[in-house]
Design an enzyme around this catalytic site. Structure first.
Site, short mmCIF file in Angstrom:
data_model
loop_
_atom_site.label_atom_id
_atom_site.label_comp_id
_atom_site.label_asym_id
_atom_site.label_seq_id
_atom_site.Cartn_x
_atom_site.Cartn_y
_atom_site.Cartn_z
N SER A 24 -1.56 -22.19 -11.05
CA SER A 24 -1.39 -21.61 -9.70
C SER A 24 0.00 -21.96 -9.16
O SER A 24 0.28 -21.73 -7.98
CB SER A 24 -2.45 -22.16 -8.76
OG SER A 24 -2.42 -23.57 -8.74
N ASN A 111 -9.25 -32.30 -5.29
CA ASN A 111 -10.15 -31.51 -4.43
C ASN A 111 -9.90 -31.76 -2.94
O ASN A 111 -9.91 -30.83 -2.14
CB ASN A 111 -11.62 -31.82 -4.77
CG ASN A 111 -11.97 -31.36 -6.17
OD1 ASN A 111 -11.14 -30.73 -6.84
ND2 ASN A 111 -13.18 -31.66 -6.63
N THR A 156 -7.69 9.67 26.46
CA THR A 156 -8.95 9.31 25.79
C THR A 156 -9.17 10.47 24.82
O THR A 156 -8.87 11.63 25.16
CB THR A 156 -10.13 9.20 26.78
OG1 THR A 156 -10.35 10.47 27.39
CG2 THR A 156 -9.86 8.16 27.86
N HIS A 157 -9.64 10.19 23.66
CA HIS A 157 -9.80 11.21 22.60
C HIS A 157 -8.48 11.91 22.29
O HIS A 157 -8.46 13.05 21.87
CB HIS A 157 -10.85 12.26 22.99
CG HIS A 157 -12.08 11.68 23.57
ND1 HIS A 157 -13.16 11.31 22.80
CD2 HIS A 157 -12.41 11.38 24.85
CE1 HIS A 157 -14.11 10.81 23.59
NE2 HIS A 157 -13.67 10.83 24.84
N SER A 278 15.78 10.92 6.13
CA SER A 278 15.08 11.50 4.98
C SER A 278 16.12 11.89 3.95
O SER A 278 17.26 12.26 4.29
CB SER A 278 14.32 12.74 5.44
OG SER A 278 14.17 13.65 4.38
N LYS A 284 16.00 14.25 10.27
CA LYS A 284 14.95 13.23 10.46
C LYS A 284 15.44 11.87 10.91
O LYS A 284 16.48 11.38 10.47
CB LYS A 284 14.22 13.02 9.13
CG LYS A 284 13.38 14.20 8.75
CD LYS A 284 12.08 14.17 9.48
CE LYS A 284 11.01 14.74 8.57
NZ LYS A 284 9.72 14.29 8.91
N GLU A 291 5.55 2.37 10.97
CA GLU A 291 4.59 2.81 9.94
C GLU A 291 4.29 1.67 8.96
O GLU A 291 3.16 1.50 8.53
CB GLU A 291 5.14 4.02 9.19
CG GLU A 291 5.25 5.26 10.07
CD GLU A 291 6.10 6.36 9.43
OE1 GLU A 291 5.99 6.58 8.21
OE2 GLU A 291 6.90 6.98 10.16
N GLN A 323 -9.18 -21.79 -6.11
CA GLN A 323 -7.73 -21.76 -6.30
C GLN A 323 -7.15 -20.41 -5.84
O GLN A 323 -5.99 -20.32 -5.45
CB GLN A 323 -7.39 -22.00 -7.78
CG GLN A 323 -5.91 -22.02 -8.07
CD GLN A 323 -5.62 -22.54 -9.46
OE1 GLN A 323 -5.71 -23.74 -9.70
NE2 GLN A 323 -5.32 -21.66 -10.39
N1 ARG Z 1 -4.97 -25.97 -8.05
C1 ARG Z 1 -6.29 -26.33 -7.62
C2 ARG Z 1 -6.69 -25.43 -6.46
O1 ARG Z 1 -5.87 -24.90 -5.84
C3 ARG Z 1 -6.34 -27.75 -7.18
C4 ARG Z 1 -7.69 -28.36 -7.23
C5 ARG Z 1 -8.11 -28.54 -8.62
N2 ARG Z 1 -9.31 -29.28 -8.73
C6 ARG Z 1 -10.06 -29.27 -9.86
N3 ARG Z 1 -11.12 -29.95 -9.87
N4 ARG Z 1 -9.72 -28.52 -10.89
O2 ARG Z 1 -7.85 -25.28 -6.18
#
Ligand code: ARG
Length: 460
Positions: A24, A111, A156-157, A278, A284, A291, A323
């Site tokens: 990650s 964790n 309205t509408h 455009s 334009k 938008e 994650q």
């Molecule tokens: N990269 C993990 C997450 O964002 C960190 C926690 C990982 N914990 C584990 N028990 N694998 O959730």
């Protein structure tokens, strides 16, 4: 190959495709400063509690600060196979100071670490979002004061309804964004509990002091249940929901401005810098920024459904699914922050076109309700007054005339109760100034509200 921090019981763990899949790092890299802040608070507490020595604490803290500098300079060696930002930093510390570095993870788990980091991140970024919203509110007030003379139709509408002050329209959004600010405050209050020390989910047998890390990290209180601390991500849902509401309000504001910017309406001119041309049609000037904001609202809604779906039916406590919580969160906060910031500037750049607005005030019988009210004041039940007014409007339409172009003798054919004073009631100006009920559009009222809003703003 870097040795995995958790590889004690594994024989053969290296599979680069899997490592890349489960990493990650690309996303949680942006948590680095919060991760380091959390780690420093943690080791300071460990040393205060005599779980690690003062010298270990000093070495680890120094290495953490060095790692921070390296990340900021771009010289830090990130490794995908170390999964995430937490393990990258821990690995760097150990490489710098040797095995002492590993003590950083005493009485802690990724964790509780990841939840701590994400909460610290939200507190900072949502704080910016709140500041941007306050800046937008200031511009709304500024433009409401500047345009107190301008009357526009409201719809309205998408059908012409009644005349109102442009300021009254703008201040409607002041109210919406004020609720958005309150919503952020509520979400931040709930989030403001420190999960650090919950460890894997059951707490720890070490004599840690969670109140001390809570104070150091500037949380309101420590969380009260370690299992809840590592399991729930309701604070992420709350945060994305806050962003969704802001984006929803912005998208409605944008939509009105897009309509007002069309050649058919021509109520406003947006500064060139916020429009684009455009590639084929030379005439334009498209309101692309408005938008885009409207479009990005969809991305944020998608993020909200993303996190809600991730959490649905997920067994307690931590699962790796969690994650995936970071992408929708980071994306939503970034979009909301950017959109509020750019919208506040765009709003300030708008010029209102009196001529087109004036033209529209002559369309759609905007003061028909005032005629109904007039007849009601003369003694009719509003329902009957409504019916007679409807007939008069049909007569106007048939003869292609406006309400104020109908002669008194013609009015009298519909009701004897109508006298010359009717013209005062059906003028656009008096229609607006007569709406003096609390929260209504009269100038006196709107001015009072601006004073009240300024007081609110000064306390935000
Ligand atoms: N990269 C993990 C997450 O964002 C960190 C926690 C990982 N914990 C584990 N028990 N694998 O959730």
């Amino acid at each position: 190959m870097i040795k995995k921090i958790w590889n004690g019981r594994f024989k053969n763990v290296s599979n680069s495709k899997v490592e890349k899949f489960s990493s990650s790092l690309d996303i949680d890299k942006s948590l680095y400063s919060f991760d380091i802040r959390g780690s420093i608070a943690h080791v300071e507490m460990l040393s205060k509690q005599k779980i690690i020595s003062i010298s270990d604490k000093q070495k680890i803290t120094k290495a953490l600060n060095q790692a921070k500098k390296e990340i900021e300079k771009g010289t830090f060696n990130f490794a995908t196979e170390l999964e995430d930002i937490h393990m990258n930093i821990e690995h760097a510390i150990t490489k710098k100071i040797g095995n002492f570095g590993k003590k950083i993870h005493t009485a802690r788990s990724r964790n509780d670490q990841v939840v701590t980091d994400v909460k610290l991140y939200i507190k900072e970024i949502a704080g910016n979002l709140r500041k941007n919203l306050v800046a937008l509110q200031k511009n709304i007030i500024k433009n409401s004061e500047k345009n107190l003379e301008l009357i526009i139709p409201f719809y309205t509408h998408l059908q012409s309804a009644q005349p109102i002050l442009l300021s009254h329209y703008l201040l409607a959004f002041f109210e919406m964004f004020l609720r958005d600010i309150n919503r952020i405050d509520g979400a931040m209050y709930r989030l403001d509990e420190n999960p650090l020390g919950s460890c894997a989910g059951a707490g720890t047998s070490f004599n840690i002091d969670r109140f001390s890390t809570t104070k150091k990290l500037n949380f309101r209180i420590p969380t009260r249940n370690s299992l809840d601390s590592v399991s729930d991500r309701d604070f992420i849902v709350d945060s994305i929901y806050c962003c969704s509401m802001i984006m929803m309000h912005l998208s409605r504001f944008c939509e009105d401005l897009i309509i007002w910017n069309s050649s058919e309406f021509g109520f406003i001119k947006i500064a060139d810098g916020y429009t684009t041309g455009s590639s084929i049609m030379p005439q334009k000037k498209n309101p692309d920024i408005l938008e885009l904001i409207r479009g990005k609202c969809g991305t944020v809604y998608g993020n909200l459904i993303n996190i809600l779906t991730n959490l649905k039916g997920l067994p307690l406590s931590y699962n790796r699914d969690l994650q995936e919580d970071k992408f929708p969160l980071f994306s939503s906060l970034k979009i909301a922050n950017e959109c509020v910031d750019i919208f506040k500037d765009l709003l300030d750049s708008i010029k209102f076109d009196n001529v087109s607005i004036q033209r529209s005030l002559n369309l759609g019988f905007l003061t028909a309700t005032d005629l109904g009210d007039y007849l009601t004041r003369k003694g009719l039940a509003f329902r009957d007054a409504h019916h007679i007014t409807g007939k008069i409007i049909a007569y106007c339409e048939k003869n292609n005339r406006n309400l104020d172009e109908i002669k008194i003798e013609e009015f009298k054919k519909f009701s004897k109760l109508i006298n010359k004073d009717v013209y005062k009631f059906i003028s656009i100006d008096s229609s607006v100034s007569s709406r003096n009920s609390y929260g209504g559009t009269s100038r006196t009222n709107v001015k009072k509200m601006i004073t009240e809003y300024k007081k609110i703003l000064s306390k935000l």
